[in-house]
Design a protein around this motif. Sequence first.
Motif, PDB file in Angstrom:
ATOM      1  N   ALA B 369      41.782  40.500  37.416  1.00  8.32           N
ATOM      2  CA  ALA B 369      42.097  40.996  38.756  1.00  8.32           C
ATOM      3  C   ALA B 369      41.005  40.326  39.556  1.00  8.32           C
ATOM      4  O   ALA B 369      39.819  39.948  39.220  1.00  8.32           O
ATOM      5  CB  ALA B 369      41.721  42.493  38.674  1.00  8.32           C
ATOM      6  N   PRO B 370      41.146  40.530  40.948  1.00  8.16           N
ATOM      7  CA  PRO B 370      40.251  39.823  41.805  1.00  8.16           C
ATOM      8  C   PRO B 370      38.886  40.729  41.519  1.00  8.16           C
ATOM      9  O   PRO B 370      38.600  41.780  41.410  1.00  8.16           O
ATOM     10  CB  PRO B 370      40.652  40.299  43.286  1.00  8.16           C
ATOM     11  CG  PRO B 370      42.200  40.199  43.191  1.00  8.16           C
ATOM     12  CD  PRO B 370      42.381  40.883  41.757  1.00  8.16           C
ATOM     13  N   ASP B 371      37.893  39.810  41.552  1.00 10.44           N
ATOM     14  CA  ASP B 371      36.340  40.569  41.518  1.00 10.44           C
ATOM     15  C   ASP B 371      36.042  40.858  40.053  1.00 10.44           C
ATOM     16  O   ASP B 371      34.865  41.351  39.630  1.00 10.44           O
ATOM     17  CB  ASP B 371      35.920  41.483  42.381  1.00 10.44           C
ATOM     18  CG  ASP B 371      36.034  40.798  43.792  1.00 10.44           C
ATOM     19  OD1 ASP B 371      35.863  39.797  44.093  1.00 10.44           O
ATOM     20  OD2 ASP B 371      36.669  41.763  44.725  1.00 10.44           O
ATOM     21  N   GLU B 372      36.993  40.727  39.033  1.00 10.72           N
ATOM     22  CA  GLU B 372      36.798  40.934  37.548  1.00 10.72           C
ATOM     23  C   GLU B 372      35.995  39.744  36.915  1.00 10.72           C
ATOM     24  O   GLU B 372      36.535  38.616  37.147  1.00 10.72           O
ATOM     25  CB  GLU B 372      37.696  41.267  36.743  1.00 10.72           C
ATOM     26  CG  GLU B 372      38.304  42.764  37.269  1.00 10.72           C
ATOM     27  CD  GLU B 372      39.521  43.103  36.188  1.00 10.72           C
ATOM     28  OE1 GLU B 372      39.787  44.420  35.950  1.00 10.72           O
ATOM     29  OE2 GLU B 372      40.191  42.479  35.659  1.00 10.72           O
ATOM     30  N   ALA B 373      34.802  40.031  36.502  1.00 10.90           N
ATOM     31  CA  ALA B 373      34.222  39.129  35.746  1.00 10.90           C
ATOM     32  C   ALA B 373      34.563  38.713  34.260  1.00 10.90           C
ATOM     33  O   ALA B 373      34.861  39.844  33.574  1.00 10.90           O
ATOM     34  CB  ALA B 373      32.653  39.313  35.722  1.00 10.90           C
ATOM     35  N   THR B 374      35.079  37.435  33.984  1.00  2.00           N
ATOM     36  CA  THR B 374      35.383  37.230  32.627  1.00  2.00           C
ATOM     37  C   THR B 374      34.243  36.608  31.758  1.00  2.00           C
ATOM     38  O   THR B 374      33.633  35.367  32.594  1.00  2.00           O
ATOM     39  CB  THR B 374      36.485  36.555  32.525  1.00  2.00           C
ATOM     40  OG1 THR B 374      37.515  37.388  33.103  1.00  2.00           O
ATOM     41  CG2 THR B 374      36.993  36.102  31.203  1.00  2.00           C
ATOM     42  N   ILE B 375      33.785  36.765  30.605  1.00  2.00           N
ATOM     43  CA  ILE B 375      33.059  35.872  29.733  1.00  2.00           C
ATOM     44  C   ILE B 375      34.170  35.084  28.914  1.00  2.00           C
ATOM     45  O   ILE B 375      34.964  35.997  28.106  1.00  2.00           O
ATOM     46  CB  ILE B 375      31.957  36.466  29.153  1.00  2.00           C
ATOM     47  CG1 ILE B 375      31.086  35.266  28.436  1.00  2.00           C
ATOM     48  CG2 ILE B 375      32.423  37.675  28.222  1.00  2.00           C
ATOM     49  CD1 ILE B 375      29.520  35.755  28.162  1.00  2.00           C
ATOM     50  N   SER B 376      33.973  33.663  28.901  1.00  5.95           N
ATOM     51  CA  SER B 376      34.991  33.219  28.058  1.00  5.95           C
ATOM     52  C   SER B 376      34.509  31.981  27.097  1.00  5.95           C
ATOM     53  O   SER B 376      33.338  31.661  27.480  1.00  5.95           O
ATOM     54  CB  SER B 376      36.089  32.515  29.065  1.00  5.95           C
ATOM     55  OG  SER B 376      36.598  31.620  28.443  1.00  5.95           O
ATOM     56  N   SER B 377      35.236  31.964  26.027  1.00  7.59           N
ATOM     57  CA  SER B 377      34.651  30.827  25.102  1.00  7.59           C
ATOM     58  C   SER B 377      35.286  29.356  25.440  1.00  7.59           C
ATOM     59  O   SER B 377      35.287  28.514  24.595  1.00  7.59           O
ATOM     60  CB  SER B 377      35.087  31.181  23.732  1.00  7.59           C
ATOM     61  OG  SER B 377      36.389  31.029  23.590  1.00  7.59           O
ATOM     62  N   ALA B 378      35.921  29.207  26.576  1.00  7.59           N
ATOM     63  CA  ALA B 378      36.758  27.987  27.040  1.00  7.59           C
ATOM     64  C   ALA B 378      35.746  27.239  27.490  1.00  7.59           C
ATOM     65  O   ALA B 378      34.448  26.974  27.430  1.00  7.59           O
ATOM     66  CB  ALA B 378      37.837  28.270  28.094  1.00  7.59           C
TER      67      ALA B 378
END
Lengths: 165, 419
Positions: B369-378
Amino acid sequence: MLTAHRCWVYGDNVNTDVIFPGKYTYTLKTPAEIAAHALEDLDPGFASAVQPGDVIVAGRNWGCGSSREQAVTALKYAGVPVIIAESFGGIYFRNCINQGILPIVCPGLRAHVQTGDTLLLDLEAAAIQAGGQIFTFPRLSPSVQAILDAGGLVPMLQRRFAEGA
Amino acid sequence: MTGYTFAEKALARAAGVQAARAGDILDITPDLIFSHDNSAAIRRIFEQIGARRIVRPERVAVTLDHAVPAPTPQHAQNHAEIRAWVAQQRIGRLFEVGRGICHQVLSEEGLVLPGETVFGADSHTTHFGWLGAFGAGVGRTELAALWATGQLWWRVPETMRITLTGRLTPGVTAKDISLRIIGDLGVDGGAYRAIEFAGDALATLSLDERPVLPNMMAEFGAQSAYLPPDDAVFDYLEPRRQRDYTPLYPDPDAHYDAEYTLDVSALEPQIALPHQPDNVVPLSQALGQPIQQAFLGTCTNGRHDDLRAAAQVLRGRTVRCRLIVIPASSQVLLAALQDGTLQTLIEAGAAIGTPGCGPCMGNHMGVPAPDEATISSANRNFRGRMGTPDAPIYLASPYVVAASAAAGCIADPREFLSC
Ligand code: SF4
């Protein structure tokens, strides 16, 4: 045969965003529109002053960054037949050939010319005369030259398949 | 011994010439040509060219991986067109929905071998360097030309050598090495060069970890990247391969136009902050940053070792934010099922998706969603990459992703591993 070309001289690491801004990539379509924005964020005076036959003389890594092909076609449509640089971004170099514009790798030339100077190009001898000196450059392989001569990769293959059919 | 780099040797071989040097332009006949969900668009260029049949369809592969299972009728239609095209052209290999991501699947299938050249309509085709192959991404027009003629012209690139010395400490991975290199030298540090990795640290990396290095070099501006293949790679390929191969190695006196050395022994976990992969800091500078979503998967870090690393961190714990796990292939999924890794992850609260790209490029299955932070292994955290322009993306290793999922904020996995 020697041909004379007026030079536009630029520095190192000029990226495709300043050659052709990303904001226009999906909106501008005709050659005249695209040419009107060539080098807009690098040299705002370029698009209105460039003459057919003028060439770019750049430093290292001309055309780095995004792979957008308009960074080549904008100059092509502006009448630039040849881009000379100390080196090119790899994708930009390929885009030049595939879009039918000649990229010349010629280290050393840039230090000897300024914007507005005229250089003499001898394609058969693969040599450039400028500032009282002669600079040679590597030729393209015949197969790559054939792509240029056809006007680019899609037209070349179109012709080949039309003949073969 | 006349000073040839790997790229010079591989491209000379693929062009059928005795020798080649950086700067030479060759007509390359790749050993494998592949595309994915973009195959229908490439077909339209192919038809514009006026070609009728794909030459050497037995050396062409297509994977359905970027939006699978189809999230919309448009995606479903795109897949349907590709299936029809594959049948019409008798394309050798089609990998269906659920088999996995192109780079992982083609590696598992043994379709790319040491010393070979592979061109794919995907920028992370650099990936195949883990097998000692020359892999490079091409544009759609160029892939259409490859289908039509079997060949593509190519300028032999200059090479940069990156030497990795020492040995990684627990909780630190090839992802951290890659992020550090890109952070040190920038997203154009590899500037269309070929990269050759060297050094004693390479042999200590597991086969699942090795592809991370060449895969991430696409974020470094590199055209291709290579690891010298060893017995571990040959053993991996032996039951999978369908043809013979000859591995290629650079000459000891090869010419490199740039060199970089990193002692990995002292390396700490790294993290790329939004919105560029070279915006890298040591993890310690980002600890405590709240996140709403953790994503473990992709061609970069969706292999069995990656899932096991996450399970190691999450065993007996419950996630404090959404954790989406998407194995890179069906073989990875199966391996994780068989050894209990999947159970550990599910018990910790992970949602498991169909093997494929998942939300990596924002198609579906985990769009923030807007403004949600993701930490990703990409591998990419460009603005909007996961489909939402105002949603920041942090890039890190599977360990860090799992530790952050457990903490609900960016966390150091080494604290979880020691207790
Ligand atoms: S996982 Fe991401 S980076 Fe890899 S091929 Fe798919 S979309 Fe591209």
